[in-house]
Write a protein that holds these residues in place. Sequence first.
Motif: not given
Lengths: 263, 788
Positions: B182-202
């Motif tokens: 609340k008190d900050a001079a500047h706030v940077t906001t980001l909404e993001l997705v960390n995508n779901r993965l399949v490991a796929n070992p050989m």
Amino acid sequence: MYAFDIERPSTIADAVTALQGEDAQALGGGQTLIPTLKQRLAAPSKLVSLSGIGEMQGVCVGDDGAVCIGGATTHATVSREAAAHYPGLAALASHIGDPAVRNRGTIGGSLANNDPAACYPAAALASGATIVTNNREIAADDYFQGMFATALDEGEVITEVRFPVPQAANYQKFLQPASRFALVGVFVAKYADGVRVAVTGASENGVFRWAEAEAAFSADFSASALDGLTVDADGMIADLHGSGAYRAHLVSVNTKRAVEAAS
Amino acid sequence: MPKDSGIGASPKRREDLRFLTGAGKYTDDINIHGQTYVHFLRADVAHATINSIDTSAAAAMPGVVHIFTGADFEAVGGIPCGWQVTDRFGEPMQEPKHPVIAHGTIRHVGEIVAAVVGETLEQARDAAEAIVLDLTEKPAVIDMKAAAADGSTKVHDDLTSNICYDWGFVEENRDAVDQAIKDAAHVTTLELVNNRLVANPMEPRVAVGEYSRSDDMHTLHTTSQNPHVIRLLMGAFVLGIPEHKLRVVAPDVGGGFGTKIFHYAEEAFCTFAAKAVNRPVKWTSTRSEAFMSDAHGRDHVTKIELAMDADNNFTALRTETYANMGAYLSTFASSVPTWLHGTLMAGNYKTPLIYVNVKAMFTNTVPVDAYRGAGRPEATFQLERVIDKAARERGVDPIALRRQNFVTEFPYATPVAVEYDTGDYEATMAKLEEIADIGGFAARRTESEKNGKLRGLGVNCYIEACGIAPSNLVGQLGARAGLYDAATVRVNATGSISVMVGAHSHGQGHETSFPQVISEMIGIPEDQIDIVHGDTSKIPFGMGTYGSRSLAVCGSAMVRAAEKVINKAKKIAAHLLEASDADIELKDGQFSVAGTDKSVAWGDVTLAAYVPHNYPLEDIEPGLEETAFYDPANFTYPAGAYACEVEVDPDTGKVTIERFSAADDFGNVINPMIVSGQVHGGIAQGVGQALLENCAYDEDGQLISASYMDYAMPRADDLPFYTVDHSCQTPCTHNPLGVKGCGEAGAIGSPPSVVNAVVDALQSGGKNVTHIDMPLTPSRVWDAMNNA
């Protein structure tokens, strides 16, 4: 896979006879059919392998100058043997799948399957090729009838494909990142009597000719002739890898690039 | 002059001779006389009530040995979760039973509904098709935020909601962080997705269960990164088999990446069924099964806010994450978005106030668990992305903004409960600027623009906590196991050495690098030393390989055991040399008496230990074999700075990685070549996540990226030649080798720099794109450009 019988005839006539059995299925290079069988998604009673038929192998030039390719000829062979006669077609063949696919997969198999993202349908349609079967000749314009649908009858075998050689041609493929099939592929071929443009990968109806682009290029064979022309995003495939609008956009991009690269 | 043996040398990997010539022995290579094959009938719907399963027709089909359903496993335990997280209200997480075979309810596509054991695999598969299921489908719970809403369909009817836990960290900081933002001079906001993965070992997973009636001995051959963990979890929690009657063998394993840490239902099934049918039972996963039964990775949806003062000093950080658990809690699932994620939110920066909130959600999807980096990539990605966005918003250089906020004094206690023992973030950043030729970027961008391409530069830092983990600490945090490791150094009579280690090598090169350490300590050639791993009947009770822990934890145990061996050998040498053991020195495989020319060779001492004719039997036991267990005092904290340069084709949105540079601080390095290889592989997987890989479900819970036709793995031509450097070395202060860990760094450190670079490229082309969710496929980039 389910159990099946297999025959490996050495002549077209024997293959046609063998395919008359109920639930018999022709086997080209097996690049689609074998994975389908392994997933148990098909249950033919008998596979008839076409790979041992000598008269369906190889590339030659016909009396009319057309490049004639046996239906059981692999992509790797086409890429080598057609290079001197139809470099645009040879280049397309040399970029299908990976080396294993190219050394097993065949032109007849690809055209008979008519996968909507396969490369060869674009070349055949843009070249006005003739699909020769065991009992007739089919113009490419009549052959492709929608996704995985062709004019072939049950048991009919593609024995040869004849490609009129254009003055200039090029195929531009934008890869689907996972399968590396064509997300959109465009084949442009310039003939004395006009330009033909065929698009694969994009449409829900499979490979198609882009008439407006053909008309524009027939008047002016340059990328700028395409300015302002787009294909309708409706009817384009939309999936994990791109929207219909994206595919429609790629049709324009690839078409311009194909014209610029055509030689 | 580089060394040609010992610590710091780069001998070629000895294991590669068998791997590259087809001589590896993998679990699927194991075939036992009389073996049967199991085919699992897996759910093709995401959520359903099982009204009945009729196996009568299937049971009568040729070759069927036995058909199992969930009812057969009522008397055994569920697949356990190894970590109990306490939520921010002080309550334990919700922990549903995870049955070996679905019983009553199907909760994800791919869940085992029945198991057919047959004489052949094809017969088992034929019979499985004849099983008749009567199901009543239920709505699938897929979207995590919807799953959290009141009134959502529940994945588990016996739980109060789909929220496994609502975790706050550090909860006491919550109000102070809110106030600082609340008190900050500047706030940077980001909404993001960390995508779901399949490991796929050989190598897909494989399990072969075996039972010997004559001595009541169970053996499980399995594709595991940690056979002792499997023995512990399966024996104690699922099947009730005491340790001395259960042997778990993990032979050569073709890649794990975390997904082979966990105890899986198929392992318990094969072990259980082998006794039930009194024949070996084998299962080999198909690639299709792997997509829907191997634990997936990542899958976070996050909002992060970074507060700064007027001078761009970071003042507070707040993040709110929904973390997907899938339908059941896999072995370490609950720890990944909490203790492996929240504790890393400080990154390389001295942000004084941090609050991390994580809601772990049950959904009708495959369980989600650790995948290379596990929680730390998710922390790094959001932090390094929001810093990049903040730099752009504040109009400052992203490298300068990072530098300004670096932690510079060590040890450093973060506000998220960990203490960095050592590091030098300025050094790795300076090294990065050098190897990435940051100064030459502007000219390269001009060149790209001439070719009609948009060029971007992305930089990020990372820190990770690895060398997992101090047992007393993780015990307080909810771990249900110790995380020490163990090694036995067995010196043979002629002086050669076998080292039995708890770590498991499935691509890490332990068989090469571990002997380098022993060779350095004793001074005998590396080819006199072999590493034994992967069989609970041969190795001490160590906890296996994950979390970049093998060398830092198991390697330390090996050093301790070797020290014990050397101390004893010195006593024997002292006897042989008629000197005091305090005067004995060991160098280059020779024991000598300090200040004299008297010496005795290593092999003579070891022979004396086993042929003790002239030997102080009254003081020392014969033989020369020692075991040590090592429990780390702290995590280790590798850190570094990465740079990625991309070109974006503005016509198609296609991203090409032109340059990739990594400056890592791994502390001391045993085998630089192997370390480089680990970084290369990690970056490949990080780039895969950033540009290509996307495990996607539709709203009905169908996995729509269920094969390589739709799930894009990175290929060689997707990647550039990397420039990697690990010459910045601040040795770990608390383990005997001064080593950190390098296995996960590339996967942790690379995704943010790729995304930062693409955003930079688009910005340079006048597109006001501030973020694109991974993977940055051509269509997503094109969409972002055209919506900007």
